[in-house]
Each structure stands twice: as C-alpha cells, then as structure tokens.
Design a protein around this motif. Structure first.
Motif, PDB file in Angstrom:
ATOM      1  N   GLN A 151      28.140  67.059 -99.817  1.00 40.86           N
ATOM      2  CA  GLN A 151      27.683  65.869 -99.001  1.00 40.86           C
ATOM      3  C   GLN A 151      28.533  65.191 -98.083  1.00 40.86           C
ATOM      4  OE1 GLN A 151      24.816  62.998-100.861  1.00 40.86           O
ATOM      5  NE2 GLN A 151      24.518  64.574-102.628  1.00 40.86           N
ATOM      6  N   LEU A 152      29.777  64.764 -98.804  1.00 41.03           N
ATOM      7  CA  LEU A 152      30.833  64.224 -98.260  1.00 41.03           C
ATOM      8  C   LEU A 152      31.271  64.996 -96.947  1.00 41.03           C
ATOM      9  CD1 LEU A 152      32.708  61.911 -97.935  1.00 41.03           C
ATOM     10  CD2 LEU A 152      34.188  62.853 -99.668  1.00 41.03           C
ATOM     11  N   LEU A 158      29.881  65.840 -89.539  1.00 38.49           N
ATOM     12  CA  LEU A 158      29.057  65.011 -88.502  1.00 38.49           C
ATOM     13  C   LEU A 158      29.964  63.972 -87.556  1.00 38.49           C
ATOM     14  CD1 LEU A 158      25.737  64.880 -90.146  1.00 38.49           C
ATOM     15  CD2 LEU A 158      26.342  66.499 -88.420  1.00 38.49           C
ATOM     16  N   SER A 159      30.605  63.043 -88.345  1.00 37.34           N
ATOM     17  CA  SER A 159      31.485  62.179 -87.729  1.00 37.34           C
ATOM     18  C   SER A 159      32.552  62.711 -86.974  1.00 37.34           C
ATOM     19  CB  SER A 159      32.327  61.260 -88.961  1.00 37.34           C
ATOM     20  OG  SER A 159      31.170  60.456 -89.691  1.00 37.34           O
ATOM     21  N   LEU A 160      33.308  63.788 -87.416  1.00 35.13           N
ATOM     22  CA  LEU A 160      34.155  64.215 -86.619  1.00 35.13           C
ATOM     23  C   LEU A 160      33.781  64.760 -85.257  1.00 35.13           C
ATOM     24  CD1 LEU A 160      37.237  65.114 -86.184  1.00 35.13           C
ATOM     25  CD2 LEU A 160      36.781  67.305 -87.579  1.00 35.13           C
ATOM     26  N   ASP A 161      32.464  65.343 -85.140  1.00 32.96           N
ATOM     27  CA  ASP A 161      32.068  65.691 -84.056  1.00 32.96           C
ATOM     28  C   ASP A 161      31.781  64.653 -82.940  1.00 32.96           C
ATOM     29  OD1 ASP A 161      31.675  68.326 -84.677  1.00 32.96           O
ATOM     30  OD2 ASP A 161      29.845  68.188 -85.061  1.00 32.96           O
ATOM     31  N   LEU A 174      32.472  51.826 -97.347  1.00 37.46           N
ATOM     32  CA  LEU A 174      31.436  51.905 -96.617  1.00 37.46           C
ATOM     33  C   LEU A 174      30.882  53.370 -96.425  1.00 37.46           C
ATOM     34  CD1 LEU A 174      29.783  50.828 -94.221  1.00 37.46           C
ATOM     35  CD2 LEU A 174      31.556  51.344 -92.624  1.00 37.46           C
ATOM     36  N   ILE A 175      31.752  54.093 -96.698  1.00 41.34           N
ATOM     37  CA  ILE A 175      31.056  55.639 -96.877  1.00 41.34           C
ATOM     38  C   ILE A 175      30.110  55.847 -98.072  1.00 41.34           C
ATOM     39  CG2 ILE A 175      31.476  58.092 -97.181  1.00 41.34           C
ATOM     40  CD1 ILE A 175      34.387  57.568 -95.915  1.00 41.34           C
ATOM     41  N   SER A 189      35.730  62.014-104.978  1.00 39.63           N
ATOM     42  CA  SER A 189      35.528  63.293-104.209  1.00 39.63           C
ATOM     43  C   SER A 189      36.589  63.724-102.943  1.00 39.63           C
ATOM     44  CB  SER A 189      33.965  63.082-103.496  1.00 39.63           C
ATOM     45  OG  SER A 189      33.483  64.282-102.750  1.00 39.63           O
ATOM     46  N   ALA A 190      36.636  62.186-102.273  1.00 43.98           N
ATOM     47  CA  ALA A 190      37.712  62.255-101.224  1.00 43.98           C
ATOM     48  C   ALA A 190      39.157  62.816-101.757  1.00 43.98           C
ATOM     49  CB  ALA A 190      37.935  61.115-100.420  1.00 43.98           C
TER      50      ALA A 190
END
Length: 268
Positions: A151-152, A158-161, A174-175, A189-190
C-alpha cells in the motif's frame, strides 16, 4: 513575484483543441494553494472547479469519530469538482490540499455551462471521471487485501507521478492518517523500503532513489490505476518500461500528441 504557471500544465486543459482552449483560458483564475487548504467539504456545494498544475489534492472520506482515509489523489492529470458537472452538486468526500502549489479555478456555473456545450471538454471530463472512479475502487481493494508495504509503495508512486521533483515533503504521521493506519506502522514500513534502497527518509521528507524497485515491490494496483487512466484518456506513450512516469512528458507533447487530438471526438 513569479508569473503563474501555464494552465496547460494541467493535462485536461492541454488536451483541448486550441480554439476551445483559447475560448476557455480567459475564464480561468490562477490560485496558489497551501498545505491543508480545503477545496471541497462534505455536503457543501462547491463554488469553483479546480484544474491543478503542480499541486496535489487528497480526496478523503471522514467518519464521525474523526478517522479518515484517502480514497483518491488528484494532480495535474485531473480536476476537482466532479459533482458540479455530474449533477449531484454535493459530495460526501472532502478535497484537501496535501502538496502546496498552483491551480486554476473556474466558477461552478461556468464549468456546468461548458460541460453542457457537449464539446471536447465534456468528453474529457467524462473520461476523467471514469478513471477517477477506477482509482477509488482500486484503492479500496488495495487497502483491504494488500500488505502495508505494498500500500505504501502504491501511495508513494501515485504521489511521485504528480510532483515535479524526486522529493516528497510529507511526514509519516500524515501518510498514516491518509492510509488509515498508525504512524508507527508507516515508520516501520518506510524503514523497510529505506533499507532496501528504494527511498531515503529525513524529517518530513522522502527522497525517491529507485522507482523501478518501488514498482517491483508494489502490488498490481498502481499499474491498474495508471493503465486505466491512460486507456481512457487515449494517452500515447512508449511501451511500458519500469521507471516511466507520465509527468515526464512535456505540455507540448500532451497537446500535440497526447490524450485527444484536436478535432477528434470519441462519440459515435
């Protein structure tokens, strides 16, 4: 003060035939968005539709107890204000800016009248709306069936795009709020992604080091979302290679060779 960006950095505006764009352009108002700005509130009628250029807007569902989850993300590929031209006027979803930047807004009445002209803009907006519904559906499946690491990765891709650089300004807290998990879970996870050499994290910042690696670790949901958008918008691009991102194409590429060619109609 720097001049506002070209409205055609928004892919929908860039895809309009030149005569349609030139007629619409004087009606567009440039706006600078700050982190946390609200563009739409649950149950309230919007006054404007928004065409982001380099900002990112989070579409969120919020519960009575304050819990919230991001159900879709909109950047330069889309528009905020689907409820205005689809006839519902209001929506239960909030639209909150999560990456500051620029947008162009169009008064709600003008957006409705432009849509009702049944021209190229209507065609683009309907196709984009279908792609947005596909994104919402895919994210809901992803949140239910895939691991947090997957999911991350999907959320990061999607953010990088939708950002102009390889650095995302975003806290783990916030994430976590947007995905709907505990902050500690995102930090763990990060950390795994960082240990794998895919990203690097510092206070409030995430740097992307290995996009192909993120795509390899991600589930099928990121590809499903992006491929459906490209199919619906008739977006021409090279055969899919790991590491490709649609934001790497210039506005000129989109307007000349992109989603819907001038004079072309998808209606029978």
């Amino acid at each position: 003060m720097a001049p506002p960006p070209d409205p055609r950095q928004n892919h929908l505006l860039a895809a309009l035939p030149l005569d349609e764009y030139q007629r619409l352009a004087p009606l567009l108002q440039p706006v600078e968005l700050k982190l946390g700005d609200s563009l739409a509130e649950s149950g309230e009628t919007m006054c404007y539709g928004y065409f982001p250029t380099d900002s990112i807007v989070s579409l969120r569902c919020e519960m009575e107890d304050g819990n919230r989850t991001e159900v879709a993300v909109v950047g330069a590929e889309g528009v905020i204000g689907v409820s205005l031209f689809m006839g519902g006027d209001t929506t239960p979803i909030r639209a909150i800016v999560r990456n500051a930047g620029s947008t162009y807004r169009l008064k709600a009445a003008l957006l409705k009248s432009e849509f009702d002209r049944a021209g190229p803009l209507q065609d683009l907006l309907l196709r984009y709306t279908q792609s947005l519904l596909a994104q919402i559906s895919q994210i809901s499946v992803c949140n239910r069936h895939h691991s947090l690491d997957q999911q991350l990765c999907r959320w990061l891709l999607l953010s990088l795009d939708r950002i102009p650089t390889d650095e995302l300004i975003m806290t783990h807290e916030l994430i976590a709020n947007l995905i709907g998990v505990r902050r500690e879970s995102i930090t763990i996870s990060a950390g795994r992604l960082q240990k794998a050499g895919l990203i690097s994290c510092s206070r409030g910042r995430i740097n992307f080091l290995d996009r192909p690696g993120l795509e390899e670790m991600c589930c099928e949901c990121y590809e499903a979302i992006t491929e459906e958008y490209q199919r619906l918008m008739s977006y021409r691009r090279p055969p899919r290679d790991k590491g490709y991102r649609w934001r790497d194409c210039s506005t000129r590429d989109i307007s000349q060779h992109g989603m819907i060619e001038p004079g072309y109609s998808t209606r029978a």
